[in-house]
Motif scaffolding. Structure first.
Motif, PDB file in Angstrom:
ATOM      1  N   GLY A  10       0.841  -1.192   0.000  1.00 33.44           N
ATOM      2  CA  GLY A  10       0.000   0.000   0.000  1.00 33.44           C
ATOM      3  C   GLY A  10       0.877   1.244   0.000  1.00 33.44           C
ATOM      4  N   LYS A  11       0.432   2.242  -0.657  1.00 29.19           N
ATOM      5  CA  LYS A  11       1.195   3.480  -0.804  1.00 29.19           C
ATOM      6  C   LYS A  11       1.407   4.173   0.536  1.00 29.19           C
ATOM      7  CE  LYS A  11       0.713   8.038  -2.968  1.00 29.19           C
ATOM      8  NZ  LYS A  11      -0.176   8.873  -3.799  1.00 29.19           N
ATOM      9  N   ILE A  12       2.626   4.622   0.757  1.00 31.19           N
ATOM     10  CA  ILE A  12       2.911   5.455   1.925  1.00 31.19           C
ATOM     11  C   ILE A  12       2.509   6.887   1.583  1.00 31.19           C
ATOM     12  CG2 ILE A  12       4.741   6.431   3.372  1.00 31.19           C
ATOM     13  CD1 ILE A  12       6.186   3.779   3.192  1.00 31.19           C
ATOM     14  N   GLU A  13       1.532   7.401   2.300  1.00 29.17           N
ATOM     15  CA  GLU A  13       0.957   8.702   1.963  1.00 29.17           C
ATOM     16  C   GLU A  13       1.697   9.858   2.630  1.00 29.17           C
ATOM     17  OE1 GLU A  13      -2.872   7.724   3.408  1.00 29.17           O
ATOM     18  OE2 GLU A  13      -3.057   6.076   1.991  1.00 29.17           O
ATOM     19  N   TYR A  14       2.140   9.625   3.863  1.00 22.75           N
ATOM     20  CA  TYR A  14       2.895  10.656   4.586  1.00 22.75           C
ATOM     21  C   TYR A  14       3.974   9.972   5.416  1.00 22.75           C
ATOM     22  CZ  TYR A  14      -1.057  13.767   3.581  1.00 22.75           C
ATOM     23  OH  TYR A  14      -2.030  14.514   2.952  1.00 22.75           O
ATOM     24  N   ILE A  15       5.049  10.704   5.684  1.00 19.83           N
ATOM     25  CA  ILE A  15       6.080  10.219   6.592  1.00 19.83           C
ATOM     26  C   ILE A  15       6.254  11.241   7.720  1.00 19.83           C
ATOM     27  CG2 ILE A  15       7.307   8.919   4.814  1.00 19.83           C
ATOM     28  CD1 ILE A  15       9.356  11.227   4.718  1.00 19.83           C
ATOM     29  N   ASP A  18      10.768  21.958  -4.425  1.00 25.49           N
ATOM     30  CA  ASP A  18      10.814  23.326  -3.905  1.00 25.49           C
ATOM     31  C   ASP A  18       9.883  23.477  -2.708  1.00 25.49           C
ATOM     32  OD1 ASP A  18      12.590  24.151  -5.900  1.00 25.49           O
ATOM     33  OD2 ASP A  18      10.940  24.564  -7.307  1.00 25.49           O
ATOM     34  N   GLY A  19      10.181  24.438  -1.858  1.00 24.81           N
ATOM     35  CA  GLY A  19       9.286  24.817  -0.768  1.00 24.81           C
ATOM     36  C   GLY A  19       9.230  23.844   0.391  1.00 24.81           C
ATOM     37  N   LEU A  20      10.218  22.979   0.514  1.00 23.08           N
ATOM     38  CA  LEU A  20      10.204  22.024   1.623  1.00 23.08           C
ATOM     39  C   LEU A  20      10.561  22.710   2.936  1.00 23.08           C
ATOM     40  CD1 LEU A  20      12.104  18.981   0.014  1.00 23.08           C
ATOM     41  CD2 LEU A  20       9.642  19.185   0.409  1.00 23.08           C
ATOM     42  N   PRO A  21       9.964  22.270   4.040  1.00 20.74           N
ATOM     43  CA  PRO A  21      10.374  22.796   5.343  1.00 20.74           C
ATOM     44  C   PRO A  21      11.743  22.214   5.715  1.00 20.74           C
ATOM     45  CG  PRO A  21       8.831  20.995   5.643  1.00 20.74           C
ATOM     46  CD  PRO A  21       8.909  21.241   4.162  1.00 20.74           C
ATOM     47  N   GLY A  59       5.844  16.690  -0.923  1.00 20.86           N
ATOM     48  CA  GLY A  59       6.271  17.890  -0.216  1.00 20.86           C
ATOM     49  C   GLY A  59       5.189  18.659   0.508  1.00 20.86           C
ATOM     50  N   LYS A  60       3.974  18.136   0.600  1.00 18.39           N
ATOM     51  CA  LYS A  60       2.891  18.846   1.271  1.00 18.39           C
ATOM     52  C   LYS A  60       2.859  18.490   2.766  1.00 18.39           C
ATOM     53  CE  LYS A  60       0.099  18.947  -2.938  1.00 18.39           C
ATOM     54  NZ  LYS A  60      -1.137  18.452  -3.618  1.00 18.39           N
ATOM     55  N   VAL A  61       2.898  19.511   3.595  1.00 16.88           N
ATOM     56  CA  VAL A  61       2.873  19.295   5.043  1.00 16.88           C
ATOM     57  C   VAL A  61       1.429  19.130   5.494  1.00 16.88           C
ATOM     58  CG1 VAL A  61       3.378  20.300   7.298  1.00 16.88           C
ATOM     59  CG2 VAL A  61       5.017  20.561   5.417  1.00 16.88           C
TER      60      VAL A  61
END
Length: 633
Positions: free
Chosen positions: A32-37, A372-375, A54-56
């Motif tokens: 199954g896809k890892i959606e967030y880490i 781009d735009g990563l924390p 890259g979406k927080v």
């Protein structure tokens, strides 16, 4: 040099029969896809979640590191050591119950064990799909996490089987060892070969390749190959053989035929992908196809075949290592190198997690371009969940009774047992060593020790049983012959020459017994209950002479003594001809409490390929210092 009594057992079934893994290609299929880490912006900050594009999702929310998010769910371990489940939203909300163990989600289902309960399958709402309390009348000890919809299970009688993700048993519990799913197949050893495995008789053991219905596809002798891979990948399995004293590798298909014959060019085989595979020739790692054609010269410290013709190459640069992504023609993708780099297939297939330097992580696309735009990302988590989800249910009284404790002994042994009888129990448990010249269980091995230690498994709990004698269990025997050195008139000088003739058991009986049970597995968090249960049991054998919150000393009806004590990670009981009651100091156990530190959780995938049958792994170490100081002599 005087021999030492050391149990040299087989570390795992894999080591016992097929030694060391030569194939790293059997990485766990994507479940199954890892959606967030989880990620951390500051060293001591709380944890948030970020997607691989890259979406927080949220920042600075949890004090302890969560699992990754799959199927919209993740788990967080509390300071009390309990897993809680949350939905992946900007404001996460707790769902379901509290869990002692969890696998994380796999295609909408997770394996969990609620506190004090057996393993169960749940859905994303925390609803129980099936309780996995018993299989064919035996309690389930634990279940490995799902791989492609199948999970390998162990019953409390240490037999392995396979179930599907609905909880139906598809491979019967007839296996002494059984690996995880791989390309529609399982590799295992039937329990009928257990004794031969323990004795190291590889030529008498057959390794079975099974399909998902439990039907044997083919088998091979355990001594046919020196090593083998974890599982089949696209119908192929890496194997190795010995030639001229050296190990060389090849690849077989799922009918047992060679696809690549073992050759001196192949010292190790790594990831298999279609008709191509990474290999090591003794000098470095490269890429080859099944025709034997070299695609990438063996020049790297390591090479991992990811997917879509992308490989991760590791090279040494001075005293450090650097990673880069290359294609099958050995062209670098992008221009950057990294301190660490992950496969794209580990996440969403489109992005990978890298570490450009020692201070920060980043996310790249398949062109190896940083998003781009990563924390700021100073730390990340990739923990999916536990690979072996152990039942948290245990009937402690039933378990303690299963060890066969009496005031006169344990497990059928008594204070009248001879060394030979005690060693026979050790042999039966599979913990005695031997060789061609001196079989296991013979007195040859016991002239240097006054104790015998072996493990007994009761209802999925290992207990270490130690039987201590007043002297060494055996001794060497000699024949004495007088040698005349020289004579002078009526005088003569001589010496006696002693010639070894063998070994015999000493005529002694046990001095005391010790049972130790650790707080690992399903016993975690239950040491206090175990202590109380043992105290209740020994009250039937005698009376308490002294007691505090963590220990109790008994005078038994047979005029011997017993002491039960608890430490932060185990409970022990010793009974027999131990110290007089007045000399047994239990003050240091007054305020003892069980260690319940969640930091022991390993944040990474642990392959539980085969059950560990080693004495080193199964034996619960007896704290001999505690025994000596609290009870012995």
């Amino acid at each position: 040099m005087k021999k030492k009594l050391v149990v040299e057992y087989f570390s795992t079934m894999l080591i016992a029969l097929i030694a060391v893994v030569v194939c790293a290609s059997c990485s766990k299929p994507q479940e199954g896809k890892i959606e967030y880490i989880p990620f951390q912006e500051t060293k001591d900050g709380n944890w948030g979640m970020i997607s691989m594009d890259g979406k927080v999702l949220f920042k600075d929310e949890f004090k302890t590191k969560p699992t990754v998010v799959r199927d919209g769910r993740f788990f967080v371990r509390t300071k009390e050591g309990i897993w809680e489940m949350y939905d992946a939203k900007e404001k996460p909300e707790k769902i379901g119950s509290d869990y002692a163990h969890t696998s994380g989600f796999s295609n909408g289902k997770a394996l969990v064990a609620e506190k004090g309960k057996p393993v169960s399958i749940i859905d994303t709402q925390g609803k129980t799909i099936k309780l996995l309390d018993k299989i064919e009348g035996k309690e389930v000890d634990g279940v490995r996490s799902f791989v492609a919809g199948y999970a390998v299970c162990m019953k409390t009688d240490s037999l392995w089987c396979v179930m599907n993700d609905n909880g139906k048993c598809v491979v019967k519990p007839e296996y002494y060892s059984l690996n995880d799913y791989g390309d529609g197949k399982f590799i295992g050893v039937n329990v009928k070969y257990k004794k031969d495995v323990i004795k190291g008789k590889k030529d008498k053991v057959k390794i079975s390749v099974l399909d998902t219905s439990g039907k044997e596809v083919f088998n091979f002798s355990a001594n046919k190959y020196e090593n083998t891979g974890f599982a089949f990948v696209e119908g192929k399995l890496a194997v190795s053989v010995k030639k001229d004293g050296k190990e060389i590798c090849g690849i077989i298909d799922d009918a047992g035929n060679y696809v690549v014959k073992p050759t001196t060019k192949l010292k190790s085989i790594g990831t298999i992908h279609g008709d191509e595979f990474t290999y090591n020739n003794g000098e470095g790692w490269g890429l080859m196809n099944v025709k034997g054609e070299t695609l990438v010269r063996a020049k790297y410290e390591y090479l991992y075949y990811d997917e879509d013709n992308i490989l991760i190459a590791m090279k040494k640069d001075g005293d450090t290592y650097e990673y880069k992504y290359i294609d099958k023609e050995d062209n670098q993708i992008g221009s950057d190198t990294y301190v660490t780099a992950t496969p794209f297939s580990s996440f969403d297939g489109q992005h990978a997690l890298v570490k450009p330097n020692d201070k920060i992580y980043s996310i790249i696309d398949k062109n190896c371009k940083q998003l781009d735009g990563l924390p700021d990302i100073i730390d990340v988590g990739n923990y999916i969940g536990e690979n072996y989800i152990e039942s948290d249910y245990i009937d402690i009284k039933k378990m303690v009774d299963g060890f066969g404790i009496t005031q006169n002994g344990i497990a059928g042994l008594t204070f009248s047992s001879s060394p030979k009888e005690v060693v026979k129990a050790e042999v039966a448990a599979g913990y005695a060593i031997g060789d061609e010249n001196h079989p296991s269980g013979t007195p040859y091995w016991y002239d240097v020790t006054n104790k015998v230690t072996f493990s007994k498994n009761v209802n999925g709990v290992n207990g270490s049983i130690e039987v201590s004698f007043p002297n060494n269990l055996s001794r060497q025997t000699y024949r004495t012959r007088r040698i005349i050195d020289y004579t002078f008139e009526d005088w003569y000088w001589y010496h006696d020459e002693k010639t070894p003739t063998g070994y015999v058991w000493n005529k002694i009986t046990p001095k005391f017994f010790t049972l130790t049970i650790d707080n690992d597995g399903r016993m975690h968090g239950k040491l206090r209950d175990l202590l109380k249960t043992l105290i209740v049991k020994f009250k039937t054998f005698g009376t308490i002479a002294k007691q505090n919150d963590g220990a109790a000393v008994f005078i038994l009806k047979n005029k011997l003594r017993a002491v039960i004590w608890m430490e932060k990670d185990h409970v022990s009981v010793s009974w027999g001809n131990i110290r007089p009651v007045k000399d047994i100091d239990i003050s240091k156990y007054e305020d003892v409490s069980e260690e319940d530190d969640p930091s022991y959780v390993l944040y990474g995938y642990l392959n539980g390929l085969f059950p560990d049958t080693s004495a080193e792994a199964d034996t619960v170490a007896v704290d001999t210092t505690a025994v000596d100081s609290a009870a012995a002599y």
